[in-house]
Structure formats: C-alpha cells, structure tokens
Design an enzyme around this catalytic site. Structure first.
Site, PDB file in Angstrom:
ATOM      1  N   ALA A  27     -19.299  22.632 -27.874  1.00  0.00           N
ATOM      2  CA  ALA A  27     -20.176  21.731 -28.424  1.00  0.00           C
ATOM      3  C   ALA A  27     -21.591  22.086 -28.566  1.00  0.00           C
ATOM      4  CB  ALA A  27     -20.062  20.424 -27.566  1.00  0.00           C
ATOM      5  N   LYS A  62     -22.986  34.804 -19.582  1.00  0.00           N
ATOM      6  CA  LYS A  62     -22.638  34.525 -21.154  1.00  0.00           C
ATOM      7  C   LYS A  62     -24.031  34.379 -21.841  1.00  0.00           C
ATOM      8  CE  LYS A  62     -18.568  32.170 -19.438  1.00  0.00           C
ATOM      9  NZ  LYS A  62     -17.831  30.895 -19.391  1.00  0.00           N
ATOM     10  N   LYS A 175      -6.928  21.768 -20.634  1.00  0.00           N
ATOM     11  CA  LYS A 175      -8.342  21.227 -20.827  1.00  0.00           C
ATOM     12  C   LYS A 175      -8.880  21.372 -22.263  1.00  0.00           C
ATOM     13  CE  LYS A 175     -12.397  22.533 -19.371  1.00  0.00           C
ATOM     14  NZ  LYS A 175     -13.411  23.206 -18.171  1.00  0.00           N
ATOM     15  N   LYS A 177     -12.234  21.043 -25.408  1.00  0.00           N
ATOM     16  CA  LYS A 177     -13.382  20.745 -25.560  1.00  0.00           C
ATOM     17  C   LYS A 177     -13.688  19.427 -26.514  1.00  0.00           C
ATOM     18  CE  LYS A 177     -14.958  24.489 -23.266  1.00  0.00           C
ATOM     19  NZ  LYS A 177     -15.757  24.489 -22.184  1.00  0.00           N
ATOM     20  N   ASP A 206     -13.887  18.439 -21.896  1.00  0.00           N
ATOM     21  CA  ASP A 206     -15.080  18.890 -21.629  1.00  0.00           C
ATOM     22  C   ASP A 206     -16.241  18.944 -22.732  1.00  0.00           C
ATOM     23  OD1 ASP A 206     -17.399  20.475 -20.626  1.00  0.00           O
ATOM     24  OD2 ASP A 206     -16.041  22.297 -20.531  1.00  0.00           O
ATOM     25  N   GLU A 258     -20.885  23.146 -12.800  1.00  0.00           N
ATOM     26  CA  GLU A 258     -20.592  24.653 -13.059  1.00  0.00           C
ATOM     27  C   GLU A 258     -22.087  25.554 -13.582  1.00  0.00           C
ATOM     28  OE1 GLU A 258     -19.551  25.217 -17.696  1.00  0.00           O
ATOM     29  OE2 GLU A 258     -17.944  23.969 -16.721  1.00  0.00           O
ATOM     30  N   HIS A 308     -15.293  26.795 -11.509  1.00  0.00           N
ATOM     31  CA  HIS A 308     -15.428  27.085 -12.859  1.00  0.00           C
ATOM     32  C   HIS A 308     -15.287  28.487 -12.928  1.00  0.00           C
ATOM     33  CE1 HIS A 308     -18.143  28.732 -16.081  1.00  0.00           C
ATOM     34  NE2 HIS A 308     -17.518  28.059 -16.620  1.00  0.00           N
ATOM     35  N   GLU A 328      -9.314  26.994 -12.830  1.00  0.00           N
ATOM     36  CA  GLU A 328      -9.342  26.993 -14.279  1.00  0.00           C
ATOM     37  C   GLU A 328      -8.684  28.273 -14.722  1.00  0.00           C
ATOM     38  OE1 GLU A 328     -12.553  25.917 -17.713  1.00  0.00           O
ATOM     39  OE2 GLU A 328     -13.241  26.805 -15.817  1.00  0.00           O
TER      40      GLU A 328
END
Length: 377
Positions: A27, A62, A175, A177, A206, A258, A308, A328
């Site tokens: 998102a 990231k 899961k 998004k 999420d 996270e 996470h 995860e």
C-alpha cells in the site's frame, strides 16, 4: 565435564544485494510514499573461533539503510576478536557501547543484530543443538502463513493461484495486502480470496500503516465478516494510542510491531495494550539478545507472537515462545541459503540441524558487493 575456554579469531562481514524477480508493491507504493521494491540488501556476519566452531547471522534493509548497516558493523566488529563467544550478553553490551554515540535503535543496533545472531548460531552449534532447543523450545513446529504471494502488484487471480500453491505446499495460512486508495477494491480482493480458500483456512490482511484512525475503524468493521486471524499495521507504526483504541473497538485481533527498531519502542506498544499479536523482527530490534527481552515482556502481557520476515531466524525464536505463535513464510530469501525449511500440514518444522540450520549459498557469495575481515582465519 570441564569447560574449555574458546576465543573468537576471525570475523567476516559482507554486504549482499538480493534482486527480486518482480518489483514488489504494497500500500505504501499505491499511496505514493515509496517506490516498488526491487531488491533487499543483507548484512552477513560470519564468526570463527580458535576451536574451529563457526556461526552465521544476518540483518537486512529494504529500500534504504543497507550500506549504513554495513558501515557501522565495520567500525565495531573488530572488538570481538579474542573474546569468548559464549559471553553473548557481555559482547552485545560491548558492541553497543562501541557505537553508543549513534544510539540504541535503528541502523545502530540493526548492524549489531547480524553479529549477535551469529554468536547464537555458533553457541547452538557448539552444543550440537538446533537454536530452538538451546533456547528451550515449547514445540518442534510452528504455525505458518504465506505473505509473498499476496502483494498488491499481483492481480487477484495471481493472488488466488499463489494461495492455492502455498496451501498445497503445506503452509497453513494466507496473508494478503490491503490499504489501497480505493477501499472498495481492498474489500473485493479480500472477499475473492476468502471465497477461494474457503471459510476454514486462516486469512490475514496487512494495511502497511496506510489508514488513518477513522478509515481503520470503518475498514475494520467491514472486514469483520471475513473472520480474519488479524488486521496488521492498520495505522502508523508509532501510533500506539490509535492501535489500542482499534484493538478495543474490533473483534478482529490487531497485529503490529514489525517496523519498530528497539525494545524500548515495543515497550510502549505493550504498555498501551496497542495490539493482540506482537510482530517483532529480530534483525530490526538488534538481534536475538534483544528479541528475547522483548518476548518476555510480551508473554507477561499475554500477547500472541508472529515475528516479521526472516523465517530462518524467527522459526527458532517462535518455537521457544510460551504461547502458540505464527511464523511468516517468505520465499524471497531462498537463494541465500543451501537449505530449505520444511512445511507440512500448516506448520513449519524446526530443523534438526545445529544452530539456525542454514549455510550461505554460492549465490549469496556471488551477490556480495563488498566484504571485510578481522583477525585471522
């Protein structure tokens, strides 16, 4: 049996850039806050002792921060040479003070995480135990869910196809998004996945921090019909009060944590009762030493746990948490390691190999962009 002292004789740090096969969008991309993710930068740490025992660890970043982690680790890692690798708490404190002027969170401690994790891997290998067993595990497998197939850059048909594949591979939950500017599209995607996987498969969503408080409450109420395991990061990661109000207002559990980069930040989350499920990330909070401190606080508060990312690390930590956790499943990191974690009947199996149970691959070496060594091999 008499303890035989050992000493660290060699430390190697490497920075590795892992390319993603497809640019990834959540998102934050669709709201214009970030660009699609095309790579993940890792800091790898390898520690060798006089007795020939070795340990490996890693942290990651990231989009930004990888070079900073590597630079900070380079400045402090040499102080480990000659130290007893079993004294992990002492060594963590020594590393922390070596870089104290840049603080105790964020890049400063994320750089230390790779070294701290390598020390735990080494200690478990010395004992001949999987890390989970060294820590004191409650279980030999952990419930697992897939995230990597549910990003917003994928069409809903692709998301459904990947969900089917994940379930066929023994992964237990899915899961996806949410958090698009068009909330109606979010609801359509969730409805389509719920219909596709059926009512009994665990489903999570999420929002990646992209809702304001009013939107989160409205969306949370609309999402109740899908019987979700949790709604993740509906609000800004640092909005503990907002998350707490949401957790009180909704039947669906709230998960977050996270993005927090220290135990101190999680303490505020816990004290505010801001979530039902806490999602710390060991590389982000500073390693296993810090994660274990946080896990004790979370358990005392009665929180469930779903760490996470970085399943190669978090599988062991989740197995040692008193309450039944989730791990995860991300396949992005597979090229970095020679081994694969097994999933079966909805659970991820703790490997019986000593330590973390993974070794760095030739591909990880090929993606190395810089490396530095201290001490002697």
């Amino acid at each position: 049996m008499t303890y035989t002292p050992d000493a660290i004789r060699h430390v190697q740090l490497s920075t590795v850039t892992l390319p993603l096969a497809t640019p990834i969008s959540d998102a934050k991309v669709f709201t214009g806050r970030q660009k699609p993710m095309t790579e993940v930068v890792f800091l790898l740490a390898e520690i060798l002792t006089e007795q020939g025992v070795s340990g490996l660890g890693f942290s990651y970043s990231k989009r930004a921060g990888g070079p900073a982690q590597y630079a900070h680790a380079r400045e402090v890692a040499e102080i480990l040479i000659g130290e007893d690798p079993n004294d992990i708490a002492k060594l963590y404190n020594k590393l922390l003070w070596a870089g104290a002027s840049v603080g105790r969170s964020g890049v400063a401690t994320q750089a230390l995480a790779a070294l701290d994790i390598a020390l735990y891997d080494l200690k478990a290998k010395r004992a001949g135990l999987p890390l989970a067993k060294l820590l004191g595990s409650y279980r030999d497998s952990v419930r697992t869910y897939n995230t990597s197939g549910g990003f917003l850059n994928a069409s809903i048909d692709e998301v459904k196809e990947r969900a089917s594949q994940s379930l066929a591979e023994g992964i237990g939950g899915i899961k996806i998004k949410v958090g698009l500017p068009d909330s109606a599209e979010d609801l359509r995607r969730v409805a389509a996945v719920r219909e596709h996987i059926g009512p009994d498969v665990p489903l999570m969503v999420d929002a990646n921090q992209q809702w304001d408080r009013a939107t989160a409450l409205r969306m949370g109420r609309k999402l109740e019909q899908f019987d979700l395991v949790w709604i993740e990061e509906p609000l800004d990661a640092y909005d503990a009060e907002g998350h707490a109000a949401l957790a009180l207002a909704l039947d669906t559990p709230i998960a977050t944590g996270e993005m927090l980069a220290s135990v101190a930040e999680h303490e505020r989350l816990i004290a505010s009762r801001a979530c039902d499920i806490i999602q710390p990330d060991a590389p982000r909070v500073g390693g296993i030493t810090q994660f274990l401190r946080l896990a004790t606080l979370a358990d005392q508060a009665g929180l469930d746990l779903a760490p996470h990312f970085a399943m190669e690390i978090h599988l062991h930590l989740a197995a040692a948490y008193p309450r039944e956790p989730w791990v995860e499943h991300f396949d992005w990191l597979d090229p970095l390691f020679n081994e694969r974690l097994e999933t079966r009947e909805g659970r991820m199996i703790v490997p019986d190999r000593p330590g973390l149970g993974v070794t760095f691959s030739d591909q990880a070496r090929a993606w190395t962009t810089d490396s530095v060594e201290f001490g002697r091999r």
